[in-house]
Scaffold this motif. Structure first.
Motif, short mmCIF file in Angstrom:
data_model
loop_
_atom_site.label_atom_id
_atom_site.label_comp_id
_atom_site.label_asym_id
_atom_site.label_seq_id
_atom_site.Cartn_x
_atom_site.Cartn_y
_atom_site.Cartn_z
N SER A 191 -3.41 0.44 12.40
CA SER A 191 -2.31 0.17 11.43
C SER A 191 -0.94 -0.48 12.14
N ARG B 14 0.68 -1.32 -0.01
CA ARG B 14 -0.05 -0.02 0.00
C ARG B 14 0.68 1.10 0.07
N GLU C 247 -6.18 -1.92 5.43
CA GLU C 247 -5.62 -0.77 4.75
C GLU C 247 -5.20 -0.91 3.36
N ASN D 167 -8.62 -0.61 1.38
CA ASN D 167 -8.97 0.91 1.44
C ASN D 167 -8.19 1.55 0.36
#
Length: 572
Positions: A280, A154, A400, A403
Motif C-alpha cells: 500500500s 478508502r 485497496e 477491496n
C-alpha cells in the motif's frame, strides 16, 4: 507581438489544463469500480464528517443557523464539533450538499474535488521551481497516487484535505526562500495559512513546521532581514484576523470545559514501516518502488549536492519529515515523555503530508537536471522509471479501494443502497450510532478518559428514539418525551458551560453524566426541554471581523483577477 501574446495565453491555458486532466483521470481510475457499480463507501471517518456537513447543509437549507450547537447532525444532540473543526469549510461542504441528491454523488464529488485541488497545487509548485511541463506532470502523478490523497477514497480521513493544501504552503516556502530575489507576499502567506486552518487545524501545525526551514534559509540569504521579519509578522497578523473564529472558539470553550480529545492511538503502531516495504502507498506501509525511488533520490543529492541547492534543501527536509513519520524515529520514547501525542498527533504517518511533496519535488528537480546536464535520453530513461513507480502505486491504490468496495457491498449492503438513493435523510439517520465512535470535543466530567467515551455514548444514543426533537428558530433544540411517573431522566443532548437548558419552561442547572448529558427531573406525562447555546458578544465580534476580512480578501482577489483577464484579452 500580437502572436507572441496569443501564444503565451495559450500556454497558460495548457498549463492549467494539464493538472486538471491528470487529476480527473487519476481519480476516475482509482474510483472506477465505485463509479461503475454505484457503490458508495461507508468508512472509518465517513459518519463523523458526513454528519458535520449534514448539519451545515440543514442550517443553510432551513435558514436556521447555530454556529456552535449542532441540532441536525451528530444525533441532533447539541454537540459541538464544527466550531472547532474546519468551521468555514464545513459550511462550504454543506453548501455543496444542496446540489447533491444522494450521498453517493456527494462522496464522488468531493473525491474529484480533493484530487483537483491536490493536482493543481503540486503542479503549480513544480512550475514554480521551473520544472518542465512533462516533469511537472510526472511529479503530479506521483503525488496524487501516493499517500493521504490516494488514501481518501478508502478512508475519508480528513488529513487528506490537509495533504492537498501542503503544496500551496510549499509555494509560499519557495517565496520565503527567494525573498532575496523578490520580496514575498505576506498577504498570500497569511491567506494560505488561514485557509489551511479553516479546513484542518492540525495541518496548520505541519504547515508551520514545513515553512520554518524555508524561512530560516531565506532569512540567511536575505539582504534586508528586518523587512523580512516585518513581513512575516504582517502575515501572522493577517492569519490571526482571518482565523479569529477558530482560535476564538477554542478560547471560549477550553478554559471552561473539559473537552474530550480524539481517541488515543499508539504512535509506535501508526508510524510508516520503512523496514519492510508493503503493498500500500499509505497508512503504515510504503511500496517497494516508492521507497527505492526515495533512496535513489537521496543518493543522487548526496553526490550532487553542489549542483542544485534547492534540490538538496527540499530533499533533505523531505527525508527529515519521512524519518519523523517512520518507525525509525523513537516514538516509544516520545510517547513515554509526552503521552498527549497519542491523542492529538495520533498517527506519525501524518508527517508524510509534508515528506512526500518535498521528496517528489526533489525528484522532479533531479529529472530536470539529468535532462539539462546529461541529455534527453538519460532524462527520458529516468522519467520512464518514475512513471513505472506511478503505475505500481496506481495498482496498489486501486486494489485497496476495490477491496474496500467489496467489503462494503457484501458486508453492509444496506448502506450502499441507501447512499445511492435520492434523499439524504435515511442514510445519515442510519449513521447516527456510528458518530458515537468519536469522542472529539465532548464535555467530559469525573476525569473520564476519551477512550471510555464511545461505549457510554452508544448506550445513550440507542435509547434516544423515545425523544422527539425539533429545531426552533434561533438555533434552539427542543426535546419532548413522555414518562409514566416522576423520575430522573438522562437527556440525549450535551451541556457545555455556555449551554442553557429549560425543562418544562423552567431554567435548570442539572447534574450531568460523565460525558456531559443532563440528568433532569421529569414529571408524569409530557415533558419538554429546550437547549440553547449562549454566545458571548466578544466572540460574535471576532466572528464578524473574520467574516468581513474574508469578504474584503475575496473582493480584492476578484477585482485583481478581472483586471488580469482584461489586460490579457487586450494584449491578445
Amino acid at each position: 507581438m500580437k502572436n507572441h501574446s496569443v501564444e503565451k495565453y495559450k500556454n497558460k491555458i495548457i498549463d492549467y489544463l494539464i493538472p486538471i486532466i491528470l487529476s480527473l483521470v487519476i481519480a476516475t481510475v482509482l474510483i472506477w469500480t465505485e463509479l461503475t457499480t454505484r457503490s458508495g463507501l461507508t468508512l472509518d471517518d465517513t459518519a463523523f464528517h458526513f454528519h458535520r456537513f449534514y448539519d451545515t447543509y440543514q442550517q443553510i437549507q432551513n435558514h436556521n443557523f447555530s454556529y456552535f450547537q449542532m441540532n441536525y447532525g451528530m444525533g441532533e444532540s447539541g454537540r459541538i464539533v464544527n466550531a472547532l473543526y474546519g468551521p468555514f469549510f464545513a459550511y462550504l461542504m454543506g453548501g455543496l450538499l444542496l446540489f447533491c441528491s444522494s450521498w453517493l454523488r456527494f462522496q464522488i464529488l468531493i473525491t474529484y474535488l480533493i484530487f483537483l485541488v491536490g493536482g493543481l497545487g503540486i503542479y503549480r509548485l513544480s512550475r514554480k521551481v521551473k520544472l518542465s511541463q512533462v516533469v511537472s506532470s510526472i511529479v503530479t502523478t506521483l503525488f496524487l497516487t501516493t499517500g493521504y490523497i490516494a488514501y481518501w477514497p478508502r478512508s475519508n480521513a480528513f488529513n487528506s484535505w490537509g495533504a492537498v493544501l501542503i503544496p500551496f504552503v510549499l509555494i509560499q516556502g519557495i517565496n520565503l526562500l527567494n525573498n532575496h530575489k523578490k520580496r514575498f507576499s505576506w498577504i498570500s502567506l497569511g491567506i494560505v495559512m488561514a485557509i489551511v486552518a479553516q479546513i484542518h487545524l492540525l495541518s496548520t501545525f505541519f504547515s508551520i513546521l514545513a515553512l520554518i526551514p524555508f524561512f530560516i534559509y531565506g532569512l540567511v540569504l536575505s539582504e534586508n532581514k528586518r523587512q523580512m521579519w516585518i513581513d512575516v509578522f504582517k502575515a501572522v497578523g493577517l492569519f490571526i484576523v482571518l482565523t479569529a473564529n477558530v482560535w476564538g472558539a477554542f478560547l471560549l470553550l477550553y478554559p471552561t470545559n473539559q473537552m474530550a480529545s480524539p481517541i488515543d492511538y499508539s504512535p509506535v503502531l501508526t508510524a510508516v514501516n520503512l523496514s519492510v516495504a508493503g503493498t500500500s502507498t499509505m497508512w503504515t506501509s510504503i511500496t517497494e518502488v516508492t521507497l527505492l525511488l526515495f533512496i535513489v533520490q537521496l543518493i543522487y543529492v548526496i553526490f550532487n549536492f553542489k549542483s542544485s541547492k534547492l534540490n538538496t534543501f527540499v530533499t533533505l527536509e523531505g527525508i527529515v519529515f519521512l524519518y519523523l513519520s517512520s518507525n525509525l524515529f523513537p516514538w516509544q520514547f516520545v510517547k513515554d515523555i509526552l503521552p498527549a501525542v497519542t491523542g492529538y498527533l495520533q498517527f506519525p504517518n501524518r508527517f508524510t503530508v509534508v515528506a512526500y511533496p518535498l521528496l517528489f519535488l526533489g525528484i522532479g528537480l533531479t529529472l530536470n537536471e539529468l535532462i539539462k546536464n546529461h541529455g534527453k535520453k538519460l532524462g527520458m530513461i529516468a522519467s520512464a522509471l518514475a512513471v513505472v513507480v506511478v503505475l505500481f502505486n496506481v495498482r496498489a491504490d486501486f486494489n485497496e479501494i476495490n477491496n474496500m468496495i467489496n467489503e462494503n457491498y457484501h458486508g453492509i449492503r444496506d448502506n450502499v443502497i441507501e447512499m445511492r438513493e435520492k434523499g439524504l435523510i435515511p442514510y445519515i439517520k442510519k449513521l447516527q450510532i456510528n458518530t458515537g465512535n468519536s469522542p472529539d470535543y465532548l464535555p467530559l466530567h469525573d476525569n473520564i478518559s476519551s477512550g471510555d467515551v464511545p461505549g457510554k455514548l452508544r448506550d445513550i444514543l440507542q435509547r434516544k428514539s423515545q425523544f422527539r426533537k425539533k429545531v426552533l428558530l434561533g438555533g434552539h433544540l427542543q426535546l419532548t418525551w413522555n414518562e409514566n411517573e416522576t423520575k430522573l431522566t438522562t437527556l440525549p443532548i450535551f451541556l457545555y458551560s455556555q449551554s442553557e437548558l429549560k425543562v418544562n419552561n423552567k431554567r435548570v442547572n442539572p447534574r450531568v453524566s460523565e460525558i456531559g448529558m443532563p440528568i433532569v427531573k421529569a414529571k408524569k406525562g409530557e415533558n419538554k426541554a429546550i437547549l440553547a447555546f449562549k454566545t458571548p458578544i466578544w466572540f460574535i465580534t471576532l466572528f464578524c471581523i473574520s467574516i468581513i476580512t474574508w469578504i474584503i480578501i475575496l473582493l480584492y482577489g476578484g477585482i485583481n483577477l478581472f483586471k488580469y483577464f482584461k489586460e490579457t484579452m487586450i494584449s491578445s
